[in-house]
Motif scaffolding. Sequence first.
Motif, mmCIF file in Angstrom:
data_model
loop_
_atom_site.group_PDB
_atom_site.id
_atom_site.type_symbol
_atom_site.label_atom_id
_atom_site.label_comp_id
_atom_site.label_asym_id
_atom_site.label_seq_id
_atom_site.Cartn_x
_atom_site.Cartn_y
_atom_site.Cartn_z
ATOM 1 N N GLN A 198 -42.756 -33.951 14.246
ATOM 2 C CA GLN A 198 -42.528 -33.856 12.806
ATOM 3 C C GLN A 198 -41.472 -34.644 12.575
ATOM 4 O OE1 GLN A 198 -40.451 -29.713 11.966
ATOM 5 N NE2 GLN A 198 -41.261 -29.536 14.195
ATOM 6 N N CYS A 199 -41.364 -34.891 11.238
ATOM 7 C CA CYS A 199 -40.193 -35.692 10.489
ATOM 8 C C CYS A 199 -39.189 -34.466 10.220
ATOM 9 C CB CYS A 199 -40.406 -36.332 9.382
ATOM 10 S SG CYS A 199 -41.715 -37.735 9.664
ATOM 11 N N ILE A 200 -37.716 -34.962 10.468
ATOM 12 C CA ILE A 200 -36.924 -33.756 10.283
ATOM 13 C C ILE A 200 -36.588 -33.492 9.021
ATOM 14 C CG2 ILE A 200 -34.704 -35.354 10.069
ATOM 15 C CD1 ILE A 200 -33.496 -33.440 12.302
ATOM 16 N N ALA A 201 -36.228 -32.274 8.342
ATOM 17 C CA ALA A 201 -36.205 -31.964 6.785
ATOM 18 C C ALA A 201 -35.477 -33.062 6.043
ATOM 19 C CB ALA A 201 -35.451 -30.604 6.793
ATOM 20 N N ASP A 202 -35.992 -33.248 5.079
ATOM 21 C CA ASP A 202 -35.553 -34.332 4.024
ATOM 22 C C ASP A 202 -34.013 -34.078 3.789
ATOM 23 O OD1 ASP A 202 -38.051 -35.160 3.752
ATOM 24 O OD2 ASP A 202 -38.390 -34.745 1.797
ATOM 25 N N ALA A 203 -33.627 -32.775 3.754
ATOM 26 C CA ALA A 203 -32.214 -32.444 3.430
ATOM 27 C C ALA A 203 -31.312 -33.268 4.416
ATOM 28 C CB ALA A 203 -31.724 -31.241 3.458
ATOM 29 N N PHE A 204 -32.031 -33.450 5.648
ATOM 30 C CA PHE A 204 -31.150 -34.087 6.663
ATOM 31 C C PHE A 204 -31.288 -35.775 6.570
ATOM 32 C CE2 PHE A 204 -31.489 -29.842 8.844
ATOM 33 C CZ PHE A 204 -30.205 -29.630 8.472
ATOM 34 N N GLN A 205 -32.353 -36.405 5.989
ATOM 35 C CA GLN A 205 -32.688 -37.984 6.204
ATOM 36 C C GLN A 205 -31.637 -38.553 5.123
ATOM 37 O OE1 GLN A 205 -34.647 -38.544 8.342
ATOM 38 N NE2 GLN A 205 -36.776 -37.608 8.250
ATOM 39 N N HIS A 206 -30.965 -39.681 5.714
ATOM 40 C CA HIS A 206 -30.319 -40.464 4.417
ATOM 41 C C HIS A 206 -31.241 -41.121 3.662
ATOM 42 C CE1 HIS A 206 -27.215 -42.896 2.749
ATOM 43 N NE2 HIS A 206 -27.819 -43.742 3.256
ATOM 44 N N ASP A 207 -32.266 -41.782 4.266
ATOM 45 C CA ASP A 207 -33.288 -42.248 3.516
ATOM 46 C C ASP A 207 -34.809 -41.807 4.079
ATOM 47 O OD1 ASP A 207 -35.066 -44.476 2.506
ATOM 48 O OD2 ASP A 207 -33.813 -46.126 2.523
ATOM 49 N N VAL A 208 -35.385 -41.238 3.257
ATOM 50 C CA VAL A 208 -36.548 -40.420 3.414
ATOM 51 C C VAL A 208 -37.784 -41.534 3.668
ATOM 52 C CG1 VAL A 208 -38.580 -38.800 2.855
ATOM 53 C CG2 VAL A 208 -36.094 -38.242 2.513
ATOM 54 N N ASP A 209 -38.020 -42.447 2.828
ATOM 55 C CA ASP A 209 -38.784 -43.495 2.717
ATOM 56 C C ASP A 209 -38.917 -44.485 3.991
ATOM 57 O OD1 ASP A 209 -39.754 -42.223 0.466
ATOM 58 O OD2 ASP A 209 -38.830 -43.771 -0.906
ATOM 59 N N GLU A 210 -37.593 -44.816 4.390
ATOM 60 C CA GLU A 210 -37.317 -45.789 5.260
ATOM 61 C C GLU A 210 -37.605 -45.042 6.521
ATOM 62 O OE1 GLU A 210 -36.590 -48.780 4.951
ATOM 63 O OE2 GLU A 210 -35.941 -49.253 7.237
ATOM 64 N N ALA A 211 -37.174 -43.772 6.600
ATOM 65 C CA ALA A 211 -37.482 -42.963 7.860
ATOM 66 C C ALA A 211 -38.975 -42.668 8.287
ATOM 67 C CB ALA A 211 -36.915 -41.447 7.734
ATOM 68 N N ARG A 212 -39.734 -42.604 6.971
ATOM 69 C CA ARG A 212 -41.088 -42.611 7.501
ATOM 70 C C ARG A 212 -41.860 -44.011 7.903
ATOM 71 N NH1 ARG A 212 -43.806 -38.023 5.663
ATOM 72 N NH2 ARG A 212 -45.785 -39.064 5.316
ATOM 73 N N ARG A 213 -41.237 -44.981 7.288
ATOM 74 C CA ARG A 213 -41.783 -46.244 7.752
ATOM 75 C C ARG A 213 -41.387 -46.599 9.445
ATOM 76 N NH1 ARG A 213 -40.463 -48.332 2.638
ATOM 77 N NH2 ARG A 213 -38.353 -48.384 3.156
ATOM 78 N N THR A 214 -40.362 -45.888 9.696
ATOM 79 C CA THR A 214 -39.941 -45.933 11.080
ATOM 80 C C THR A 214 -40.714 -45.086 11.910
ATOM 81 O OG1 THR A 214 -37.599 -46.304 10.987
ATOM 82 C CG2 THR A 214 -38.275 -44.931 12.680
ATOM 83 N N VAL A 215 -41.389 -44.120 11.566
ATOM 84 C CA VAL A 215 -42.526 -43.225 12.211
ATOM 85 C C VAL A 215 -43.730 -43.835 12.100
ATOM 86 C CG1 VAL A 215 -43.645 -41.001 12.418
ATOM 87 C CG2 VAL A 215 -41.222 -41.090 11.553
ATOM 88 N N GLY A 216 -44.017 -44.657 11.233
ATOM 89 C CA GLY A 216 -45.404 -45.655 11.134
ATOM 90 C C GLY A 216 -45.022 -46.723 12.393
ATOM 91 N N ASP A 217 -43.945 -47.132 12.453
ATOM 92 C CA ASP A 217 -43.612 -48.165 13.661
ATOM 93 C C ASP A 217 -43.859 -47.712 14.971
ATOM 94 O OD1 ASP A 217 -42.821 -50.001 11.772
ATOM 95 O OD2 ASP A 217 -40.845 -49.960 12.299
ATOM 96 N N PHE A 218 -43.446 -46.383 15.053
ATOM 97 C CA PHE A 218 -43.856 -45.577 16.350
ATOM 98 C C PHE A 218 -45.335 -45.381 16.752
ATOM 99 C CE2 PHE A 218 -39.591 -42.873 16.152
ATOM 100 C CZ PHE A 218 -39.106 -44.046 16.461
ATOM 101 N N THR A 219 -46.290 -45.610 15.551
ATOM 102 C CA THR A 219 -47.776 -45.325 16.042
ATOM 103 C C THR A 219 -48.412 -46.536 16.705
ATOM 104 O OG1 THR A 219 -48.487 -46.359 13.768
ATOM 105 C CG2 THR A 219 -48.036 -44.108 13.694
ATOM 106 N N ARG A 220 -47.460 -47.847 16.969
ATOM 107 C CA ARG A 220 -47.743 -48.791 17.601
ATOM 108 C C ARG A 220 -47.290 -48.880 19.028
ATOM 109 N NH1 ARG A 220 -47.336 -50.715 12.232
ATOM 110 N NH2 ARG A 220 -45.205 -51.454 12.379
ATOM 111 N N LEU A 221 -46.566 -47.859 19.419
ATOM 112 C CA LEU A 221 -45.842 -47.757 20.723
ATOM 113 C C LEU A 221 -47.129 -47.240 21.764
ATOM 114 C CD1 LEU A 221 -42.279 -46.518 19.832
ATOM 115 C CD2 LEU A 221 -42.881 -48.790 20.407
ATOM 116 N N ASP A 222 -46.764 -47.662 23.079
ATOM 117 C CA ASP A 222 -47.562 -47.285 24.229
ATOM 118 C C ASP A 222 -47.032 -45.981 25.146
ATOM 119 O OD1 ASP A 222 -49.622 -49.083 23.974
ATOM 120 O OD2 ASP A 222 -48.645 -50.679 24.741
ATOM 121 N N ALA A 223 -45.999 -45.716 24.632
ATOM 122 C CA ALA A 223 -45.150 -44.589 25.398
ATOM 123 C C ALA A 223 -45.918 -43.277 25.333
ATOM 124 C CB ALA A 223 -43.821 -44.185 24.853
ATOM 125 N N THR A 224 -45.881 -42.551 26.367
ATOM 126 C CA THR A 224 -46.922 -41.358 26.552
ATOM 127 C C THR A 224 -46.099 -39.908 26.846
ATOM 128 O OG1 THR A 224 -46.483 -41.756 28.804
ATOM 129 C CG2 THR A 224 -48.530 -42.642 27.920
#
Length: 248
Positions: A198-224
């Motif tokens: 999960q993404c951490i609670a919005d209250a703790f995020q400095h930039d919620v949109d950028e944080a979601r873009r980063t999680v989008g980047d993680f969808t391209r990783l091969d880590a297991t």
Amino acid sequence: MSGFTIERVDGDAGTAYLVGTGPVNWVVLQEGSDLTLIDGGYPGQADAVVESIRAIGARPEDIRGALLTHAHVDHLGGLAKLQKRYGFDVFMDPVEVAHARREYLQQADVRDIAPIAYRPRVLRWLATVTPLGVLSRTGLPDAQPFPEPLDLPGRPKPVAAHGHTDGHSAYLVADEQVLVSGDALVSGHPISAIAGPQCIADAFQHDVDEARRTVGDFTRLDATVLYPGHGPVHRGSVADAARRALDI
Ligand SMILES: [Zn+2]
């Protein structure tokens, strides 16, 4: 604070350990007898970090350098104490350096927490983390950007993961099998009712949109395997875990 769990993944460059405590996690990379520490818990957890290093049969004197995912007190506080004690360098994303030096602070404060402070989970969390030093303003005055090349035991590779803070970084370790995700992607949190990625609670995020873009980047990783900053180890495709977090 004592009491932790330890997970391990072996690779060609040694072993990557996830040390889990209820409030927050840290990671130890071991290559031969040399260590890299990634994050170091709350200020009140410095001794628990040392205990966890001894528990894997290693010595804190063998920390050759440390990495920070981001400059929040629950990841930086213990590290700052240990750096004073053992004298290793602490490296991070260049964007996070000024934050770690406390030239400014991108951390949830009373105003961010107040709207959710009536929730029992939040109250319980505050009761746990206040004695661990959640209100500490300690920084790392000699925080450093990644050197070129970054040559640390366990051969960690930074993955820019901005958003939670401006210069948040994740790390690929154990031959890129494991993503150390910090708070960019977690698998639980004391104030969350959800179990799993999960993404951490919005209250703790400095930039919620950028944080979601980063999680989008993680969808391209091969880590297991996912070693998150909060919550248990997640074994399974990190890309799928990231997709699941974005769907919540
Ligand atoms: Zn955190």
